[in-house]
Design an enzyme around this catalytic site. Structure first.
Site, mmCIF file in Angstrom:
data_model
loop_
_atom_site.group_PDB
_atom_site.id
_atom_site.type_symbol
_atom_site.label_atom_id
_atom_site.label_comp_id
_atom_site.label_asym_id
_atom_site.label_seq_id
_atom_site.Cartn_x
_atom_site.Cartn_y
_atom_site.Cartn_z
ATOM 1 N N HIS A 149 42.280 51.329 46.176
ATOM 2 C CA HIS A 149 43.098 50.249 45.624
ATOM 3 C C HIS A 149 44.361 50.105 46.454
ATOM 4 C CE1 HIS A 149 44.858 47.496 42.740
ATOM 5 N NE2 HIS A 149 45.998 48.127 42.979
ATOM 6 N N ASP A 193 44.423 44.835 29.589
ATOM 7 C CA ASP A 193 45.339 44.749 30.732
ATOM 8 C C ASP A 193 45.535 43.288 31.139
ATOM 9 O OD1 ASP A 193 46.872 45.621 33.105
ATOM 10 O OD2 ASP A 193 45.183 44.694 34.118
ATOM 11 N N ARG A 243 53.386 39.896 30.813
ATOM 12 C CA ARG A 243 54.420 40.509 31.670
ATOM 13 C C ARG A 243 54.870 39.532 32.743
ATOM 14 N NH1 ARG A 243 51.382 45.259 34.097
ATOM 15 N NH2 ARG A 243 53.276 45.552 35.296
ATOM 16 N N SER A 294 48.331 49.687 34.367
ATOM 17 C CA SER A 294 47.543 48.475 34.626
ATOM 18 C C SER A 294 46.539 48.733 35.751
ATOM 19 C CB SER A 294 48.520 47.342 34.994
ATOM 20 O OG SER A 294 47.864 46.271 35.589
ATOM 21 N N LYS A 338 42.147 49.514 35.289
ATOM 22 C CA LYS A 338 41.098 48.675 35.890
ATOM 23 C C LYS A 338 40.190 49.506 36.807
ATOM 24 C CE LYS A 338 43.955 45.515 37.387
ATOM 25 N NZ LYS A 338 45.196 44.947 36.935
HETATM 26 N N1 URA Z 1 48.699 45.137 40.104
HETATM 27 C C1 URA Z 1 48.131 45.310 38.885
HETATM 28 O O1 URA Z 1 46.915 45.327 38.775
HETATM 29 N N2 URA Z 1 48.937 45.492 37.824
HETATM 30 C C2 URA Z 1 50.281 45.491 37.910
HETATM 31 O O2 URA Z 1 50.933 45.664 36.902
HETATM 32 C C3 URA Z 1 50.859 45.298 39.166
HETATM 33 C C4 URA Z 1 50.035 45.124 40.252
#
Ligand code: URA
Length: 440
Positions: free
Chosen positions: A82, A161, A168, A183, A187
């Site tokens: 990621h 999320d 947010r 977050s 994922k």
């Molecule tokens: N990327 C994400 O998936 N979540 C966040 O809160 C910030 C960046």
């Protein structure tokens, strides 16, 4: 639980219980909460923070707010990567086929670009025919047949999320370490990862502008992973200037292909080798860092990574000939050169501004759902630390219209700072924080 009491507790700096956090996420997922109360709570979290225990619990609750993929029929041990996002970050296009060529299956969910940051899905869609809309079954069959598949994030994974992030985004509560970390990790873990190599970017073109902030985010995500039984390594990588030379969807695909063909820019090559080696270690297909590094270098130099890229593109209905003929990629009608107005050394290239300029040319989007122009963008000819002379080309601007190229050139001229002083280029990778099991 009364929401007003829950908000007041965080406002006053108290720690939530696991039961409260699970209830929050259950009710959020069921649309049983008012946005105004959630917003107030998010702002309280932004100011007061969360303990590590709260952050791990929140992550766990978000993971289980939807489907959790089990991909162990494909491999005993699923490794993912990621990136926290940046400008010119085409790493996945290089790393995914390299790692898959080493025999480690790559099943990846990626996102689209927003604001100044690019997105892997937009880049791949610049390849004629490439289909990123694979459902979970198609993802599985593609990985089974080819060892690699990539698709957009499905709404069934960590839906809490998605809802929280949307709120947010409009309540100025994105930049909270526990919220960002939970977050991202929710994922990744919901996507079935046992081990994750994090590519945490630091600098003007990144979420985290300083090394201590980036380290804090990386360490928090590593602790969340550890708390939930996952192996996590993290690179802290430079994003003060764009990664590589190309910024823009088709231009970045072309650069990724050149990199897999052994002719990539030095910083991108190094970054991809470090990250790929880390994934091989996490995936247990290499036993030591030296072995992992030698393996990925060999896969790159032998062309095995490029072969896997070709196979991957064909498997997802793209035109595999792009791996051998870059003219098959979309190209812009106007290409103009920005030249240097002085002799000197490049002091720095403002990654965020370059991302915004590429976005204004059409390579990015301001709002979700907008279309992007695959052909346009910027190709730098030099990076920070290099000497340039007056009238030497600094960058090529690929645009739809001449006026857009001219406007981009004026902005780019300011974004590339040239001075008399000789400066050292920033390191490509500042640090690699290893998963505990890999260091013991
Ligand atoms: N990327 C994400 O998936 N979540 C966040 O809160 C910030 C960046």
């Amino acid at each position: 639980m009364r929401m007003v009491d829950f908000i007041a507790a965080k406002r006053d700096g108290q720690e939530h219980t696991a039961a409260e956090l699970h209830e929050l996420i259950t009710r959020l997922t069921a649309d049983d909460l008012h946005d105004y109360q959630l917003s107030a709570w998010l702002m309280a979290v932004l100011w007061r923070g969360m303990t590590e225990r709260e952050t791990i619990t929140l992550t766990e609750a978000m993971i289980h707010s939807g489907e959790v993929l089990d991909l162990h029929d494909l491999a005993d041990w699923i490794v993912d990567k990621h990136s926290t996002g940046g400008v010119g970050d085409k790493t996945t296009l290089v790393v995914a086929p390299l790692v898959a060529a080493a025999g480690l299956p790559v099943v990846k969910m990626s996102g689209r670009g927003l604001g100044y940051t690019g997105g892997t899905l937009d880049k791949l869609e610049a390849i004629p025919g490439f289909n990123v809309n694979l459902d979970i079954d198609a993802l599985r069959t593609t990985v089974q047949a080819h060892g690699i598949a990539l698709a957009g994030q499905t709404a069934q994974l960590a839906p809490a999320d998605g809802k929280l992030y949307a709120l947010r985004d409009v309540t100025a509560t994105v930049p909270s370490l526990p919220l960002i970390a939970s977050s991202i990790m929710s994922k990744k873990i919901a996507s079935g990862a046992d081990a994750i190599a994090l590519d945490v970017k630091v600098g003007r073109g990144a979420f985290m502008e300083t090394l201590p902030e980036a380290r804090a985010l990386a360490e928090l995500m590593m602790r969340i992973g550890q708390g939930l039984g996952k192996q996590v390594s993290a690179l802290l990588a430079d994003m003060s200037q764009p990664l590589g030379l190309a910024v823009g969807n088709a231009l970045e695909v072309a650069e990724a292909v050149r990199t897999l063909a052994g002719c990539g820019p030095a910083d991108l090559v190094e970054h991809c080798l470090v990250l790929s080696a880390e994934m091989l270690l996490l995936g247990k297909v290499a036993g030591t860092p030296t072995e992992a590094r030698q393996r990925v270098e060999q896969l790159l130099s032998s062309g095995a990574g490029l072969d896997k890229f070709r196979e991957w593109v064909a498997a997802q209905q793209g035109d595999p000939r792009v791996a051998d003929d870059l003219t098959l990629l979309p190209s812009a009608p106007v290409i103009s050169e920005l030249v240097s107005s002085q002799d000197g050394y490049i002091q720095g290239i403002d990654a965020r501004e370059v991302g915004l300029i590429a976005g204004a040319l059409g390579a990015g989007r301001e709002r979700k759902g907008e279309a992007v122009d695959p052909a346009v963008g910027i190709v730098l000819h030099h990076k920070a630390g290099e000497a340039v002379s007056r009238n030497q080309p600094l960058a090529a601007i690929h645009a739809r219209k001449t006026e857009q190229a001219d406007a981009a050139a004026r902005r780019l001229d300011d974004a590339i700072r040239i001075g008399d002083e000789r400066v050292a280029p920033p390191p490509t990778v500042y640090e690699v924080l290893c998963a505990p099991a890999l260091t013991s």
